[in-house]
Scaffold this motif. Structure first.
Motif, PDB file in Angstrom:
ATOM      1  N   TYR A   1      -8.776  11.380   5.419  1.00  0.00           N
ATOM      2  CA  TYR A   1      -9.770  10.469   6.002  1.00  0.00           C
ATOM      3  C   TYR A   1     -10.945  10.278   5.040  1.00  0.00           C
ATOM      4  CZ  TYR A   1     -12.606   8.198   9.595  1.00  0.00           C
ATOM      5  OH  TYR A   1     -13.351   7.289  10.309  1.00  0.00           O
ATOM      6  N   ASN A   2     -11.430  11.374   4.476  1.00  0.00           N
ATOM      7  CA  ASN A   2     -12.563  11.287   3.550  1.00  0.00           C
ATOM      8  C   ASN A   2     -12.187  10.545   2.271  1.00  0.00           C
ATOM      9  OD1 ASN A   2     -14.193  12.711   5.338  1.00  0.00           O
ATOM     10  ND2 ASN A   2     -13.760  14.694   4.386  1.00  0.00           N
ATOM     11  N   ASP A   3     -10.969  10.745   1.791  1.00  0.00           N
ATOM     12  CA  ASP A   3     -10.523  10.018   0.593  1.00  0.00           C
ATOM     13  C   ASP A   3     -10.422   8.524   0.872  1.00  0.00           C
ATOM     14  OD1 ASP A   3     -10.413  12.363  -0.784  1.00  0.00           O
ATOM     15  OD2 ASP A   3      -8.223  12.450  -0.931  1.00  0.00           O
ATOM     16  N   GLY A   4      -9.955   8.174   2.063  1.00  0.00           N
ATOM     17  CA  GLY A   4      -9.916   6.770   2.431  1.00  0.00           C
ATOM     18  C   GLY A   4     -11.304   6.159   2.414  1.00  0.00           C
ATOM     19  N   HIS A   5     -12.269   6.887   2.960  1.00  0.00           N
ATOM     20  CA  HIS A   5     -13.656   6.413   2.983  1.00  0.00           C
ATOM     21  C   HIS A   5     -14.182   6.226   1.562  1.00  0.00           C
ATOM     22  CE1 HIS A   5     -18.073   6.701   3.406  1.00  0.00           C
ATOM     23  NE2 HIS A   5     -17.873   6.131   4.581  1.00  0.00           N
ATOM     24  N   ALA A   6     -13.849   7.174   0.687  1.00  0.00           N
ATOM     25  CA  ALA A   6     -14.322   7.094  -0.697  1.00  0.00           C
ATOM     26  C   ALA A   6     -13.690   5.926  -1.455  1.00  0.00           C
ATOM     27  CB  ALA A   6     -14.016   8.407  -1.423  1.00  0.00           C
ATOM     28  N   GLN A   7     -12.520   5.468  -0.982  1.00  0.00           N
ATOM     29  CA  GLN A   7     -11.817   4.373  -1.646  1.00  0.00           C
ATOM     30  C   GLN A   7     -11.959   3.054  -0.885  1.00  0.00           C
ATOM     31  OE1 GLN A   7     -10.091   4.639  -4.626  1.00  0.00           O
ATOM     32  NE2 GLN A   7     -11.045   6.644  -4.718  1.00  0.00           N
ATOM     33  N   ARG A   8     -12.987   2.936  -0.076  1.00  0.00           N
ATOM     34  CA  ARG A   8     -13.141   1.761   0.776  1.00  0.00           C
ATOM     35  C   ARG A   8     -13.123   0.457  -0.021  1.00  0.00           C
ATOM     36  NH1 ARG A   8     -15.408   0.115   5.858  1.00  0.00           N
ATOM     37  NH2 ARG A   8     -16.022  -2.070   5.679  1.00  0.00           N
ATOM     38  N   ASP A   9     -13.823   0.424  -1.155  1.00  0.00           N
ATOM     39  CA  ASP A   9     -13.900  -0.825  -1.923  1.00  0.00           C
ATOM     40  C   ASP A   9     -12.519  -1.266  -2.404  1.00  0.00           C
ATOM     41  OD1 ASP A   9     -16.601  -0.862  -1.515  1.00  0.00           O
ATOM     42  OD2 ASP A   9     -17.125  -0.121  -3.519  1.00  0.00           O
ATOM     43  N   ARG A  10     -11.722  -0.325  -2.867  1.00  0.00           N
ATOM     44  CA  ARG A  10     -10.382  -0.664  -3.338  1.00  0.00           C
ATOM     45  C   ARG A  10      -9.500  -1.130  -2.185  1.00  0.00           C
ATOM     46  NH1 ARG A  10      -7.584   3.873  -5.541  1.00  0.00           N
ATOM     47  NH2 ARG A  10      -6.265   2.448  -6.736  1.00  0.00           N
ATOM     48  N   ILE A  11      -9.638  -0.492  -1.033  1.00  0.00           N
ATOM     49  CA  ILE A  11      -8.854  -0.889   0.142  1.00  0.00           C
ATOM     50  C   ILE A  11      -9.275  -2.274   0.609  1.00  0.00           C
ATOM     51  CG2 ILE A  11      -8.292  -0.314   2.532  1.00  0.00           C
ATOM     52  CD1 ILE A  11      -8.788   2.647   1.784  1.00  0.00           C
TER      53      ILE A  11
ATOM     54  N   VAL B   1      -2.141   2.120  -4.840  1.00  0.00           N
ATOM     55  CA  VAL B   1      -1.677   3.483  -4.615  1.00  0.00           C
ATOM     56  C   VAL B   1      -2.884   4.364  -4.324  1.00  0.00           C
ATOM     57  CG1 VAL B   1      -0.465   5.471  -5.571  1.00  0.00           C
ATOM     58  CG2 VAL B   1       0.299   3.161  -6.155  1.00  0.00           C
ATOM     59  N   LEU B   2      -2.886   4.982  -3.167  1.00  0.00           N
ATOM     60  CA  LEU B   2      -3.927   5.934  -2.794  1.00  0.00           C
ATOM     61  C   LEU B   2      -3.349   7.336  -2.891  1.00  0.00           C
ATOM     62  CD1 LEU B   2      -5.439   4.149   0.355  1.00  0.00           C
ATOM     63  CD2 LEU B   2      -6.263   4.074  -2.008  1.00  0.00           C
ATOM     64  N   ARG B   3      -4.156   8.264  -3.407  1.00  0.00           N
ATOM     65  CA  ARG B   3      -3.670   9.619  -3.618  1.00  0.00           C
ATOM     66  C   ARG B   3      -4.794  10.624  -3.360  1.00  0.00           C
ATOM     67  NH1 ARG B   3      -0.733   9.735  -7.564  1.00  0.00           N
ATOM     68  NH2 ARG B   3      -0.683   7.578  -8.256  1.00  0.00           N
ATOM     69  N   PRO B   4      -4.465  11.899  -3.201  1.00  0.00           N
ATOM     70  CA  PRO B   4      -5.472  12.912  -2.900  1.00  0.00           C
ATOM     71  C   PRO B   4      -6.498  13.084  -4.013  1.00  0.00           C
ATOM     72  CG  PRO B   4      -3.274  13.736  -2.412  1.00  0.00           C
ATOM     73  CD  PRO B   4      -3.100  12.460  -3.182  1.00  0.00           C
ATOM     74  N   SER B   5      -7.722  13.379  -3.614  1.00  0.00           N
ATOM     75  CA  SER B   5      -8.795  13.633  -4.569  1.00  0.00           C
ATOM     76  C   SER B   5      -8.805  15.092  -5.025  1.00  0.00           C
ATOM     77  CB  SER B   5     -10.144  13.298  -3.935  1.00  0.00           C
ATOM     78  OG  SER B   5     -10.365  14.102  -2.782  1.00  0.00           O
ATOM     79  N   ARG B   6      -7.962  15.897  -4.408  1.00  0.00           N
ATOM     80  CA  ARG B   6      -7.866  17.301  -4.797  1.00  0.00           C
ATOM     81  C   ARG B   6      -6.408  17.725  -4.778  1.00  0.00           C
ATOM     82  NH1 ARG B   6     -10.718  20.949  -0.241  1.00  0.00           N
ATOM     83  NH2 ARG B   6     -10.095  22.519  -1.762  1.00  0.00           N
TER      84      ARG B   6
ATOM     85  N   LEU C   1       0.861  -1.176   0.000  1.00  0.00           N
ATOM     86  CA  LEU C   1       0.000   0.000   0.000  1.00  0.00           C
ATOM     87  C   LEU C   1       0.897   1.225   0.000  1.00  0.00           C
ATOM     88  CD1 LEU C   1      -2.709   1.495   0.284  1.00  0.00           C
ATOM     89  CD2 LEU C   1      -2.456   1.261   2.768  1.00  0.00           C
ATOM     90  N   ALA C   2       0.782   2.053  -1.024  1.00  0.00           N
ATOM     91  CA  ALA C   2       1.557   3.281  -1.127  1.00  0.00           C
ATOM     92  C   ALA C   2       0.611   4.472  -1.037  1.00  0.00           C
ATOM     93  CB  ALA C   2       2.330   3.316  -2.442  1.00  0.00           C
ATOM     94  N   ILE C   3       0.934   5.405  -0.168  1.00  0.00           N
ATOM     95  CA  ILE C   3       0.099   6.602  -0.025  1.00  0.00           C
ATOM     96  C   ILE C   3       0.888   7.787  -0.548  1.00  0.00           C
ATOM     97  CG2 ILE C   3      -1.264   8.036   1.512  1.00  0.00           C
ATOM     98  CD1 ILE C   3      -1.481   5.727   3.424  1.00  0.00           C
ATOM     99  N   SER C   4       0.435   8.321  -1.670  1.00  0.00           N
ATOM    100  CA  SER C   4       1.073   9.451  -2.316  1.00  0.00           C
ATOM    101  C   SER C   4       0.417  10.755  -1.845  1.00  0.00           C
ATOM    102  CB  SER C   4       0.930   9.320  -3.841  1.00  0.00           C
ATOM    103  OG  SER C   4       1.394  10.482  -4.498  1.00  0.00           O
ATOM    104  N   THR C   5       1.163  11.849  -1.943  1.00  0.00           N
ATOM    105  CA  THR C   5       0.588  13.161  -1.646  1.00  0.00           C
ATOM    106  C   THR C   5       0.433  13.984  -2.921  1.00  0.00           C
ATOM    107  OG1 THR C   5       2.780  14.108  -1.180  1.00  0.00           O
ATOM    108  CG2 THR C   5       1.561  13.162   0.680  1.00  0.00           C
ATOM    109  N   ARG C   6       0.549  13.311  -4.053  1.00  0.00           N
ATOM    110  CA  ARG C   6       0.456  13.997  -5.343  1.00  0.00           C
ATOM    111  C   ARG C   6      -0.920  13.772  -5.963  1.00  0.00           C
ATOM    112  NH1 ARG C   6       1.123  13.014 -10.818  1.00  0.00           N
ATOM    113  NH2 ARG C   6       2.222  14.617 -12.005  1.00  0.00           N
ATOM    114  N   TYR C   7      -1.567  14.845  -6.315  1.00  0.00           N
ATOM    115  CA  TYR C   7      -2.865  14.793  -6.975  1.00  0.00           C
ATOM    116  C   TYR C   7      -2.679  14.460  -8.449  1.00  0.00           C
ATOM    117  CZ  TYR C   7      -7.095  16.756  -9.183  1.00  0.00           C
ATOM    118  OH  TYR C   7      -8.228  16.947  -9.933  1.00  0.00           O
ATOM    119  N   ALA C   8      -3.471  13.514  -8.937  1.00  0.00           N
ATOM    120  CA  ALA C   8      -3.411  13.137 -10.347  1.00  0.00           C
ATOM    121  C   ALA C   8      -4.349  14.034 -11.140  1.00  0.00           C
ATOM    122  CB  ALA C   8      -3.801  11.669 -10.522  1.00  0.00           C
ATOM    123  N   ARG C   9      -3.775  14.999 -11.827  1.00  0.00           N
ATOM    124  CA  ARG C   9      -4.600  15.954 -12.573  1.00  0.00           C
ATOM    125  C   ARG C   9      -5.179  15.330 -13.837  1.00  0.00           C
ATOM    126  NH1 ARG C   9      -1.091  21.162 -13.628  1.00  0.00           N
ATOM    127  NH2 ARG C   9       0.418  19.565 -14.236  1.00  0.00           N
TER     128      ARG C   9
END
Length: 392
Positions: free
Chosen positions: A366-376, A309-314, A237-245
C-alpha cells in the motif's frame, strides 16, 4: 524476440490488462498495491487479468466477484490478513514430513501428498470457500464476463508431462493459441486450475487436470507478459514481488564461505519464479522504442504497449529473515534441511504465510503504491498509448 507475437492484431481502443506475478506468500504485497490503486483511482477497471503462481490466487479473487474494484481489493486484502499456514498446507508431524520427503508416500490422485513435501488440501478448501462454487468452478467469473465487466481471466500452469507452459483462459471469443513451448487453451476455470498454478515444484503436489499433471506456471515461463497482451491489452500494469537491488546490494554476498542449500534454493526460486518478468519487460521496452522510430507502414502490424511495472521498495526476502526465528513446524524443519541462514532467504519468503509477515507485506504494498502515485496516474492518463514502456 519472445514478446513480438504479443504485438500483433492491434485493438481499436484502450484496453487495460493486469498481470500478477508469482512469489508465494509474497503475493500479499500485490494486495496492498491494488488496495492503494483502488483508493486513489476508484474508477479503475481491469477487463483482462492474468495471474501466475500465487498471483493466480489474487487474479481469481478480483475476477470472481461482482461489485467495484475498490470492494474487490478490500476483500482481497481481508483474505490475506486472515490467512494462516494451516490454511495453505499441512503436515501431521515432523516425522510424517520426513517420511514423505524420504519415501514419497501418498496417493496418486493429485489431491494430496504425491512426492511433495507438504499437503495442500487446506489451500484447496480455502479457495473453495473464497472463490469456488459448489462444483469447483470459479464463482462469478461467467457472470462478470456476461455483464462485460470482464473480458478474460487467465492463469498459467506448467504441464509436467510435456514441459509446456499452459495458459488457461476463460473469456469471450477466446481462441486457443500455440507458441514454442507454450499454449493457450480456452476453458471454464476451476479451483484446480488455481491449485495447479500455485503448486511449487517438490514442495506442493502436482495437480491433475484432465489426463495430465500440472504445477506452478513459473517453472518454464519465458514470456509472462505474452498472455495479457495476446488477449488484447495495450496498457499493462504488472505487479512484481521482486525487489530491484542496487549494484552495491547485488555485489554484496548473502553468505560467507561455501553457500548453504538455502542460498542455492533462494537463487533457484528467484530464477524460476521472479526473474523472467524483468527480462520480458526489457524486451517489450526495446520493441516499443523500435516502433517509435518506425513509420506506420513499416511496423508490420505491430503495436506498442504501454507498460508499468510496480515492484517492492525493499527486499521481501530479507524482510522474511526477520521472522525466521519464529517459524515452527514443517517450515522450521525445512529451514534446518536447507542449512544455515542467509541475509535474504527468498525460499522462506515464498512459504512464510505467517500473519505478521503477510500483514507487513500488505502494508508495504500500500505504501509503495502511494509512493508511486505519479507513475500510476500517468499510466491511467488518456494519453497516446504509443509512448514508451515505463519499467521503473
Amino acid at each position: 524476440m519472445r514478446a513480438i507475437q504479443g504485438y500483433l492484431n492491434p485493438p481499436e481502443r484502450v484496453r487495460y490488462g493486469l498481470l500478477l506475478s508469482g512469489g508465494g506468500a509474497r503475493a500479499s504485497y500485490q494486495a496492498g498495491v491494488l488496495r492503494y490503486i483502488a483508493d486513489a483511482f476508484p474508477e479503475t477497471t481491469f477487463p483482462i487479468i492474468t495471474g501466475v503462481s500465487a498471483g493466480a490466487i489474487n487474479a481469481a479473487h478480483l475476477a470472481s466477484r461482482g461489485g467495484s474494484f475498490r470492494d474487490n481489493t478490500q476483500r482481497l486484502v481481508d483474505s490475506w490478513r486472515e490467512i494462516t499456514p494451516a490454511q495453505v498446507y499441512s503436515a501431521a508431524s515432523n516425522l510424517s514430513f520426513l517420511r514423505q520427503y524420504l519415501f514419497g508416500r501418498g496417493s496418486d490422485t493429485g489431491k494430496g501428498f504425491h512426492r511433495a513435501l507438504l499437503d495442500t488440501q487446506p489451500l484447496r478448501e480455502y479457495l473453495m470457500d473464497k472463490v469456488g462454487d459448489d462444483e469447483g468452478f470459479l464463482r462469478g467469473v461467467q457472470d462478470q464476463l456476461s455483464s462485460g465487466a470482464l473480458e478474460a481471466l487467465a492463469v498459467l500452469t506448467t504441464n509436467y508431462g510435456t514441459g509446456q507452459t499452459v495458459t488457461w483462459v476463460q473469456g469471450s471469443d477466446i481462441k486457443d493459441w500455440e507458441r514454442p513451448s507454450r499454449v493457450g487453451i480456452s476453458a471454464r476455470l476451476t479451483v484446480e486450475h488455481i491449485m495447479a498454478s500455485t503448486a511449487l515444484p517438490v514442495i506442493f503436489p502436482a495437480i491433475r487436470i484432465g489426463d495430465a499433471f500440472f504445477g506452478d506456471g513459473g517453472v518454464r515461463l519465458a514470456a509472462p507478459l505474452a498472455p495479457v497482451v495476446h488477449l488484447g491489452a495495450n496498457r499493462v500494469l504488472a505487479i512484481s514481488t521482486r525487489y530491484a537491488r542496487s549494484r552495491a546490494e547485488a555485489d554484496t554476498p548473502s553468505v560467507q564461505g561455501y553457500p548453504p542449500l538455502g542460498q542455492i534454493a533462494s537463487l533457484l526460486m528467484n530464477s524460476v519464479f521472479l526473474d523472467s518478468l524483468d527480462q520480458d519487460a526489457h524486451t517489450m521496452d526495446r520493441i516499443n522504442a523500435l516502433l517509435a522510430q518506425l513509420p506506420l507502414r513499416k511496423r508490420l502490424s505491430l503495436r506498442p504497449i504501454k507498460l508499468l511495472v510496480l515492484r517492492p521498495s525493499r527486499d521481501l526476502g530479507k524482510l522474511a529473515g526477520e521472522y525466521q526465528s519464529s517459524v515452527t513446524g514443517p517450515m522450521k524443519l525445512i529451514a534446518r534441511l536447507l542449512g544455515a541462514r542467509t541475509n535474504s532467504p527468498d525460499w522462506l519468503s515464498m512459504l512464510l504465510f505467517e500473519e505478521p509477515y503477510v500483514r507487513k507485506l500488505v502494508e508495504t504494498g500500500y505504501n509503495d503504491g502511494h509512493a508511486q502515485r505519479d507513475r500510476i496516474e500517468d499510466f491511467f492518463a488518456e494519453s497516446q498509448v504509443s509512448r514508451f514502456a515505463d519499467n521503473g
